[in-house]
Design a protein around this motif. Sequence first.
Motif, PDB file in Angstrom:
ATOM      1  N   SER A 147       0.699  -1.105  -0.125  1.00  0.00           N
ATOM      2  CA  SER A 147      -0.036  -0.180   0.134  1.00  0.00           C
ATOM      3  C   SER A 147       0.997   1.250   0.172  1.00  0.00           C
ATOM      4  O   SER A 147       2.041   1.255   0.571  1.00  0.00           O
ATOM      5  N   ALA A 148       0.508   2.295  -0.608  1.00  0.00           N
ATOM      6  CA  ALA A 148       1.022   3.463  -0.551  1.00  0.00           C
ATOM      7  C   ALA A 148       1.316   4.217   1.017  1.00  0.00           C
ATOM      8  O   ALA A 148       2.113   4.845   1.075  1.00  0.00           O
ATOM      9  N   LYS A 149       0.274   3.752   1.663  1.00  0.00           N
ATOM     10  CA  LYS A 149       0.407   4.052   3.048  1.00  0.00           C
ATOM     11  C   LYS A 149       1.338   3.339   3.922  1.00  0.00           C
ATOM     12  O   LYS A 149       1.519   3.476   5.261  1.00  0.00           O
ATOM     13  N   ALA A 150       1.954   2.021   3.494  1.00  0.00           N
ATOM     14  CA  ALA A 150       2.755   0.997   4.419  1.00  0.00           C
ATOM     15  C   ALA A 150       3.980   1.861   4.828  1.00  0.00           C
ATOM     16  O   ALA A 150       4.644   2.770   4.243  1.00  0.00           O
ATOM     17  N   PRO A 151       4.476   1.570   5.811  1.00  0.00           N
ATOM     18  CA  PRO A 151       5.634   2.085   6.446  1.00  0.00           C
ATOM     19  C   PRO A 151       7.096   1.773   6.083  1.00  0.00           C
ATOM     20  O   PRO A 151       8.037   1.741   6.679  1.00  0.00           O
ATOM     21  N   PHE A 152       7.102   1.272   4.678  1.00  0.00           N
ATOM     22  CA  PHE A 152       8.310   1.003   4.087  1.00  0.00           C
ATOM     23  C   PHE A 152       8.075   1.031   2.663  1.00  0.00           C
ATOM     24  O   PHE A 152       7.070   1.137   2.072  1.00  0.00           O
ATOM     25  N   ASP A 153       9.218   1.180   1.781  1.00  0.00           N
ATOM     26  CA  ASP A 153       9.122   1.459   0.539  1.00  0.00           C
ATOM     27  C   ASP A 153       9.767   0.360  -0.332  1.00  0.00           C
ATOM     28  O   ASP A 153       9.653   0.506  -1.690  1.00  0.00           O
ATOM     29  N   ASP A 154      10.732  -0.298   0.130  1.00  0.00           N
ATOM     30  CA  ASP A 154      11.300  -1.321  -0.668  1.00  0.00           C
ATOM     31  C   ASP A 154      11.452  -2.721  -0.051  1.00  0.00           C
ATOM     32  O   ASP A 154      11.042  -2.896   1.026  1.00  0.00           O
ATOM     33  N   LEU A 155      12.219  -3.738  -0.705  1.00  0.00           N
ATOM     34  CA  LEU A 155      12.189  -4.973  -0.290  1.00  0.00           C
ATOM     35  C   LEU A 155      12.851  -5.149   1.159  1.00  0.00           C
ATOM     36  O   LEU A 155      12.267  -5.723   2.127  1.00  0.00           O
ATOM     37  N   GLY A 160      13.677  -2.826   3.281  1.00  0.00           N
ATOM     38  CA  GLY A 160      12.935  -2.075   4.150  1.00  0.00           C
ATOM     39  C   GLY A 160      11.515  -2.749   4.941  1.00  0.00           C
ATOM     40  O   GLY A 160      11.437  -2.958   5.949  1.00  0.00           O
ATOM     41  N   MET A 161      10.918  -3.448   3.785  1.00  0.00           N
ATOM     42  CA  MET A 161       9.923  -4.476   4.487  1.00  0.00           C
ATOM     43  C   MET A 161      10.335  -5.619   5.497  1.00  0.00           C
ATOM     44  O   MET A 161       9.752  -5.797   6.287  1.00  0.00           O
ATOM     45  N   VAL A 162      11.322  -6.298   4.763  1.00  0.00           N
ATOM     46  CA  VAL A 162      11.726  -7.318   5.713  1.00  0.00           C
ATOM     47  C   VAL A 162      12.389  -6.847   7.101  1.00  0.00           C
ATOM     48  O   VAL A 162      11.938  -7.656   8.113  1.00  0.00           O
ATOM     49  N   ASP A 163      13.167  -5.662   7.076  1.00  0.00           N
ATOM     50  CA  ASP A 163      13.726  -5.272   8.371  1.00  0.00           C
ATOM     51  C   ASP A 163      12.444  -4.940   9.237  1.00  0.00           C
ATOM     52  O   ASP A 163      12.262  -5.095  10.508  1.00  0.00           O
ATOM     53  N   TYR A 164      11.395  -4.200   8.737  1.00  0.00           N
ATOM     54  CA  TYR A 164      10.211  -3.769   9.409  1.00  0.00           C
ATOM     55  C   TYR A 164       9.429  -5.154   9.907  1.00  0.00           C
ATOM     56  O   TYR A 164       9.148  -5.153  11.011  1.00  0.00           O
ATOM     57  N   ALA A 165       9.239  -6.096   8.919  1.00  0.00           N
ATOM     58  CA  ALA A 165       8.527  -7.342   9.297  1.00  0.00           C
ATOM     59  C   ALA A 165       9.371  -8.094  10.429  1.00  0.00           C
ATOM     60  O   ALA A 165       8.816  -8.718  11.491  1.00  0.00           O
ATOM     61  N   LYS A 166      10.780  -8.116  10.500  1.00  0.00           N
ATOM     62  CA  LYS A 166      11.424  -8.646  11.432  1.00  0.00           C
ATOM     63  C   LYS A 166      11.265  -8.223  12.609  1.00  0.00           C
ATOM     64  O   LYS A 166      11.266  -9.022  13.708  1.00  0.00           O
ATOM     65  N   ASP A 203      -1.212  -3.986   4.461  1.00  0.00           N
ATOM     66  CA  ASP A 203      -0.047  -3.424   4.230  1.00  0.00           C
ATOM     67  C   ASP A 203       0.558  -4.082   2.663  1.00  0.00           C
ATOM     68  O   ASP A 203       1.088  -3.127   2.014  1.00  0.00           O
ATOM     69  N   LEU A 204       0.405  -5.305   2.592  1.00  0.00           N
ATOM     70  CA  LEU A 204       0.795  -5.940   1.176  1.00  0.00           C
ATOM     71  C   LEU A 204      -0.179  -6.436   0.690  1.00  0.00           C
ATOM     72  O   LEU A 204      -1.282  -7.058   1.160  1.00  0.00           O
ATOM     73  N   LEU A 205       0.055  -7.036  -0.704  1.00  0.00           N
ATOM     74  CA  LEU A 205      -0.774  -7.639  -1.753  1.00  0.00           C
ATOM     75  C   LEU A 205       0.040  -8.688  -2.312  1.00  0.00           C
ATOM     76  O   LEU A 205       0.914  -8.151  -2.904  1.00  0.00           O
ATOM     77  N   LEU A 206      -0.231  -9.873  -2.403  1.00  0.00           N
ATOM     78  CA  LEU A 206       0.095 -10.907  -3.511  1.00  0.00           C
ATOM     79  C   LEU A 206      -0.838 -10.895  -4.569  1.00  0.00           C
ATOM     80  O   LEU A 206      -1.839 -11.121  -4.582  1.00  0.00           O
ATOM     81  N   ALA A 207      -0.046 -10.399  -5.801  1.00  0.00           N
ATOM     82  CA  ALA A 207      -0.850 -10.777  -6.849  1.00  0.00           C
ATOM     83  C   ALA A 207       0.173 -10.719  -8.058  1.00  0.00           C
ATOM     84  O   ALA A 207       1.397 -11.127  -7.971  1.00  0.00           O
TER      85      ALA A 207
END
Length: 213
Positions: free
Chosen positions: A28-36, A38-44, A96-100
């Motif tokens: 989502s454009a509103k998610a608190p991360f912008d790249d791969l 960043g997403m992995v670090d936030y999820a961990k 936050d995320l979408l698999l498509a």
Amino acid sequence: AGKFDVPVYDDIQAVSGCMMEEGVIFASAKAPFDDLQGMVDYAKANPKQVSIAIDAPTGLSGILITLFEQGAGVEFNWVIGGADESLISTIAGETDLLLATWADSAAYVESGDLKVICTLGPEKNKAIGDYACSGDIGVDINFGYARMFTCLKGTPQEAADAFEAAVHRACTKAGWEEYLTSNGFTNDYLYDHEGAQNVIKTTYELGKQLAEG
């Protein structure tokens, strides 16, 4: 329950691959991360707090996300819904995320409603641009939403071989490759019968493991 009670897999054999749509993780454009990364670090740092919308938890979608979670060392909060519902909830920022797939969702990247986190593949998909892939962080996922030809077991081998050869001739023509590229696909997954059979077997076995818990 009962999805694997009918032994369909025992009665079919692969003839040829045709194409495969790679899974793509969008944010989502509103998610608190912008790249791969960043997403992995936030999820961990926030286990089970990052939500991901998927449509088939014991099907291909569930398999792909399970493989990604295991490889990346993260754990998402799965939100199950239909494809349209999942897309809308992610655009709205409710997930936050979408698999498509790229073909289904590229327009929303162009509009700024979704961000591309990564394609689920060992290498970048040259047909869609310079976006990250799961292979960039060592998560080599080698299959996705496959389109294949199969036949019943017992079909004469010469007939299956002839059909496989015809598919490969058709799928390497310039017009077909142009169609693939314009829709975000590549010809990297044009399997022969042995490769296609391996994909079917792997998908079936992983799906059964998920279904049985």
